[in-house]
Structure formats: structure tokens, C-alpha cells
Write a protein that holds these residues in place. Structure first.
Motif, short mmCIF file in Angstrom:
data_model
loop_
_atom_site.label_atom_id
_atom_site.label_comp_id
_atom_site.label_asym_id
_atom_site.label_seq_id
_atom_site.Cartn_x
_atom_site.Cartn_y
_atom_site.Cartn_z
N HIS A 125 0.82 -1.21 0.00
CA HIS A 125 0.00 0.00 0.00
C HIS A 125 0.86 1.26 0.00
N PHE A 126 2.18 1.10 0.01
CA PHE A 126 3.07 2.24 0.10
C PHE A 126 3.14 3.00 -1.23
N PRO A 127 3.41 4.31 -1.17
CA PRO A 127 3.65 5.06 -2.41
C PRO A 127 4.80 4.41 -3.19
N PRO A 128 4.78 4.47 -4.51
CA PRO A 128 5.61 3.55 -5.31
C PRO A 128 7.03 3.99 -5.64
N MET A 129 7.52 5.12 -5.10
CA MET A 129 8.83 5.60 -5.53
C MET A 129 9.93 4.57 -5.30
N PHE A 130 10.00 4.02 -4.10
CA PHE A 130 11.06 3.04 -3.85
C PHE A 130 10.83 1.75 -4.64
N SER A 131 9.60 1.43 -4.95
CA SER A 131 9.33 0.25 -5.78
C SER A 131 9.97 0.44 -7.16
N PHE A 132 9.90 1.65 -7.71
CA PHE A 132 10.54 1.92 -9.01
C PHE A 132 12.06 1.78 -8.90
N ILE A 133 12.63 2.30 -7.81
CA ILE A 133 14.08 2.16 -7.63
C ILE A 133 14.45 0.70 -7.50
N ALA A 134 13.67 -0.05 -6.71
CA ALA A 134 13.95 -1.47 -6.51
C ALA A 134 13.86 -2.24 -7.81
N ALA A 135 12.94 -1.83 -8.69
CA ALA A 135 12.75 -2.55 -9.97
C ALA A 135 14.00 -2.48 -10.84
N ALA A 136 14.84 -1.48 -10.61
CA ALA A 136 16.07 -1.37 -11.40
C ALA A 136 17.14 -2.35 -10.93
N PHE A 137 16.96 -2.98 -9.76
CA PHE A 137 17.99 -3.84 -9.20
C PHE A 137 17.57 -5.30 -9.03
N THR A 138 16.29 -5.54 -8.80
CA THR A 138 15.85 -6.89 -8.45
C THR A 138 16.17 -7.96 -9.51
N PRO A 139 16.08 -7.66 -10.82
CA PRO A 139 16.37 -8.73 -11.78
C PRO A 139 17.81 -9.23 -11.73
N TRP A 140 18.73 -8.37 -11.30
CA TRP A 140 20.15 -8.72 -11.32
C TRP A 140 20.69 -9.13 -9.94
N PHE A 141 20.04 -8.67 -8.87
CA PHE A 141 20.56 -8.93 -7.53
C PHE A 141 19.61 -9.76 -6.67
N GLY A 142 18.40 -10.00 -7.16
CA GLY A 142 17.42 -10.72 -6.35
C GLY A 142 16.90 -9.89 -5.19
N GLY A 143 17.11 -8.59 -5.24
CA GLY A 143 16.71 -7.66 -4.20
C GLY A 143 17.40 -6.34 -4.46
N VAL A 144 17.55 -5.53 -3.41
CA VAL A 144 18.22 -4.24 -3.55
C VAL A 144 19.49 -4.27 -2.70
N PRO A 145 20.66 -4.07 -3.30
CA PRO A 145 21.91 -4.07 -2.52
C PRO A 145 21.94 -2.94 -1.51
N HIS A 146 22.60 -3.20 -0.40
CA HIS A 146 22.75 -2.17 0.63
C HIS A 146 23.41 -0.92 0.06
N TRP A 147 24.44 -1.11 -0.79
CA TRP A 147 25.15 0.05 -1.34
C TRP A 147 24.24 0.92 -2.18
N ALA A 148 23.22 0.33 -2.82
CA ALA A 148 22.29 1.12 -3.63
C ALA A 148 21.42 2.01 -2.76
N VAL A 149 20.98 1.48 -1.61
CA VAL A 149 20.20 2.29 -0.67
C VAL A 149 21.04 3.46 -0.17
#
Length: 407
Positions: free
Chosen positions: A79-103
Motif C-alpha cells: 500500500h506504500f507510495p511507489p517511488m522506492f518500488s521503481f528504484i527497486a525494480a532497477a535492481f531486483t532482476p540482477w541482484f534478487g533484491g536491492v543491494p545495501h550500497w544502492a540504498v
């Protein structure tokens, strides 16, 4: 020409040294580790990462239920606003999640740099800009929120941090060249992270409408329309796809099929927003004092203070904000400051009607980040002039000690 060029060069070096100093102070005093190679955040830490993975799989629902996820018609959604979902979408296919360094790199580190740039515009002094940037990072609720975002990338802290990034982008450009497209980027980042920051559309539209001629340019109008369409239209579209109605945010569904608590009872009784919550929110947002506890140890009575977990007042934890009241007439006379003040007041007022205080938050007030950066930008030009300089330094010092060590 050698004199002015040399002066310009010195000024540029001072600004660069100020920016470097802000980053160094942040890196040295931030308790959370900024470098954790190999650490990958997943649905365990943030359901928005799972939402991003679901998008790549062609669906909107999540694979499993986590705390603070929406249960609707047998399916689970973020239910959260989607900004971080868009950022996460740039990383999940290659890392299986979002790397700490990206955050750290994308979400956290822009805050000190953008804060320094904003206060440099407002004070025209690299030294005072650095003091204010450090004051924002370590003397407001920004610090505990950044710390928690670095440690665990939980959605609330990550979204608050992104909203601060968006507000700082918007305010930087508002008090700078006023390029409509860049102010629009700031509004989009903020509003797609924290919905109530849509209040800053007021200074955005005002700035875009200021034109030497009779009408603003077509480019500025296009930037305003496009930014508004994204900031408002995208969440409405997602709401419709998930819950069947554009105005249904899905927030009420987080309380489905989970243990009842005070906030869920309030939401079901009075709604998500109601005047019923105003007295409580007024107290916790503006006063919210620590609680006094008394215990007996070996027959002796001991007393101690424990920070409030419901919400802590911004005025005594960040007293630099009090200059707003002394400067109110000046701020109201200046049209640019007036529209920023109105936006901050609107965001603050809306929070008073909200059914949650931000609980749990030990000794800070994360909701205040919707208006504190704007208020600091408003007082920045005058808080270090004359006798106020020493008072302001004392205020920043107290806030620094409080947020970095006392809580």
C-alpha cells in the motif's frame, strides 16, 4: 580580471571543501555502517522490493503477507507510495533484491549533499551552509530515519528519506534558477514517497507561473502538467488496478486479518483522517515529552526518563525552528517564502488529522520530515546574523547532542 577570477576560484574551493566536510562528518558520526558489501535487502526488510519483483513477473500482488501489507480480496499488496518500488525494480532482476550500497548511494547520500546545496543558496556562506546541513542531518528527526534506512531499508524510513530528497531538490531549485522541470522532479520524488508532500505543489506552481511576460512559457506549463499527472495520476492508476477505485489507497486493508491494536480500532471507528485525532497529534507533534518512570532497586526509589515512542515535540528537540515565529512577518511579506510557509503549514495540518502518530518512534517524530526541511530553509538566511548567530549555534548544538546521543 585576475582579481575576480581568483576570488571566484577561492569561493568555489570553499564550497567544495564545505561539501566534503559535510560528507565526512556524516560518514564519521553515522552509527550505521555505510559499507556492507554483499548485503541484499529483500521482502524480509521491505515489501516494496517484492512489489518490484512482482512487476517484472507481470503482476501487482505480493507472493506472501508481511506486516503492514494490504490484504484485499485474498491477495496481498503493497500500500506504500511507489517511488522506492521503481528504484527497486532497477535492481531486483540482477541482484534478487536491492543491494545495501544502492540504498546508501541513491536514497541516503543525496540528503547531506542536497541539504548543503540548499543552505548554500540561502546563506551564501559555505561555513554556515555546512553548519545547517549538519544541523538538518544530526539535529532533526532526519538522523534516526536515515540511520534506520541504512540499517534495514524498512519502507517507512526509506520512504521518508526519499521524500526529504525530493523536497530538497524542489527547494534547491525554487530558491535557485526555478527550472520547472527540475522542481517537478523534486515534487514527483517527494509525492511518490510521501503523499502529503503534494502540498509543495503550491510553491512549484507559483514559481512556474512567475514570468516577465504576461503568461508563463509553454515549457513551464508542460512541466507543471506532466509533473502533476505523474505525482497524482500514477498512484490513482495503481489504486484502481489494485483495489478497484482510484481513491482507495489500500491503507485500511493492512489491518485485515491481523491482531487488533489502538490504531486499527481508531481507523475503523473514525476513519484514516478525522478531527478526533487532532488533540492527540497536537501534543505528540509539538510537545511529546519523555516519560518519567519510577522503580525500586534494593529498597531505594529510582527515577529515570525514557524517550516517548508515540511522538516527540519538534520545537524543543530542534529549537532552531523557533525562529520561524520571530520571522513570521518577514516570511509572510516575501511572496516566495510565503508560499513555502503555506505548503509546510498545509502538510503539518494534514498530519494532525491522521490516525497514526508515526508510532513506534523512540524520541523523534518522523512525520515532521514533511515540513522541517522547508522550515529550516525559511529561517536559514537570518538565523546566523548578529547576536542570533550564538543563539543558533547553541540551538544546533543541543539538537546535535540530543539526536546523536541522548535518544
Amino acid at each position: 580580471m585576475a582579481g575576480p577570477v581568483h576570488k571566484m576560484s577561492v569561493g568555489r574551493w570553499r564550497r567544495l571543501i564545505g561539501a566534503a566536510a559535510v560528507l565526512v562528518v556524516f560518514a564519521l558520526l553515522c552509527e550505521a555502517k555505510l559499507w556492507r558489501p554483499g548485503e541484499i535487502f529483500t521482502i524480509r526488510e521491505n515489501v516494496q522490493i517484492a512489489e518490484a519483483q512482482s512487476w517484472w513477473e507481470g503482476r501487482l500482488d505480493l507472493p506472501e503477507r508481511k506486516w503492514d501489507s494490504a490484504l484485499f480480496n485474498g491477495r496481498v499488496y503493497s500500500h506504500f507510495p511507489p517511488m522506492f518500488s521503481f528504484i527497486a525494480a532497477a535492481f531486483t532482476p540482477w541482484f534478487g533484491g536491492v543491494p545495501h550500497w544502492a540504498v546508501v548511494l541513491i536514497v541516503v547520500l543525496p540528503v547531506p549533499l542536497l541539504a548543503y546545496a540548499l543552505f548554500l543558496r540561502r546563506t551564501d556562506s559555505a561555513a554556515w551552509a555546512a553548519v545547517l546541513a549538519i544541523g538538518l542531518m544530526f539535529g532533526t528527526s532526519v538522523y534516526p530515519v536515515l540511520d534506520k534506512a541504512i540499517r534495514g531499508a524498512a519502507p517507512y524510513n526509506t520512504n521518508h528519506t526519499l521524500a526529504v530528497v525530493g523536497l530538497l531538490i524542489l527547494l534547491n531549485e525554487f530558491y535557485g534558477r526555478r527550472r520547472a522541470w527540475l522542481m517537478g522532479v523534486g515534487l514527483i520524488v517527494a509525492a511518490l514517497s510521501r503523499q502529503l508532500t503534494l502540498a509543495y505543489a503550491i510553491p512549484f506552481v507559483w514559481a512556474a507561473s512567475q514570468q516577465d511576460g504576461e503568461r508563463p512559457s509553454a515549457g513551464k506549463l508542460a512541466a507543471v502538467v506532466l509533473s502533476g499527472a505523474i505525482a497524482v495520476g500514477l498512484p490513482l492508476a495503481l489504486n484502481t488496478l489494485k483495489y478497484g477505485h482510484p481513491l482507495d489507497s489500500g491503507y485500511m486493508y493492512i489491518y485485515n486479518d491481523r491482531p487488533e491494536d489502538g490504531f486499527s480500532r481508531d481507523a475503523r471507528t473514525y476513519g484514516l483522517f478525522s478531527a478526533h485525532y487532532v488533540p492527540r497529534n497536537l501534543y505528540y507533534a509539538n510537545i511529546g515529552l519523555p516519560k518519567l518512570y519510577r522503580i525500586e532497586i534494593e529498597g531505594a526509589q529510582r527515577s529515570f526518563l525514557r524517550p516517548n515512542i508515540w511522538g516527540t515535540g519538534v520545537w524543543w528537540t530542534t529549537p532552531l525552528l523557533l525562529w520561524v515565529f520571530l520571522e513570521l512577518r518577514r516570511l509572510w511579506r516575501e511572496p516566495a517564502d510565503r508560499v513555502v510557509l503555506l505548503a509546510a503549514a498545509l502538510a503539518n495540518a494534514a498530519l494532525l488529522f491522521y490516525h497514526s502518530t508515526g508510532y513506534q518512534q523512540r524520541g523523534f517524530n518522523r512525520y515532521s520530515l514533511d515540513y522541517v526541511p522547508a522550515l529550516l530553509a525559511l529561517v536559514a538566511p537570518t538565523c546566523f546574523i548578529g547576536w542570533r548567530r550564538w543563539v543558533s549555534l547553541g540551538m544546533v548544538g543541543w539538537s546535535f547532542v540530543y539526536f546523536r546521543w541522548l535518544i
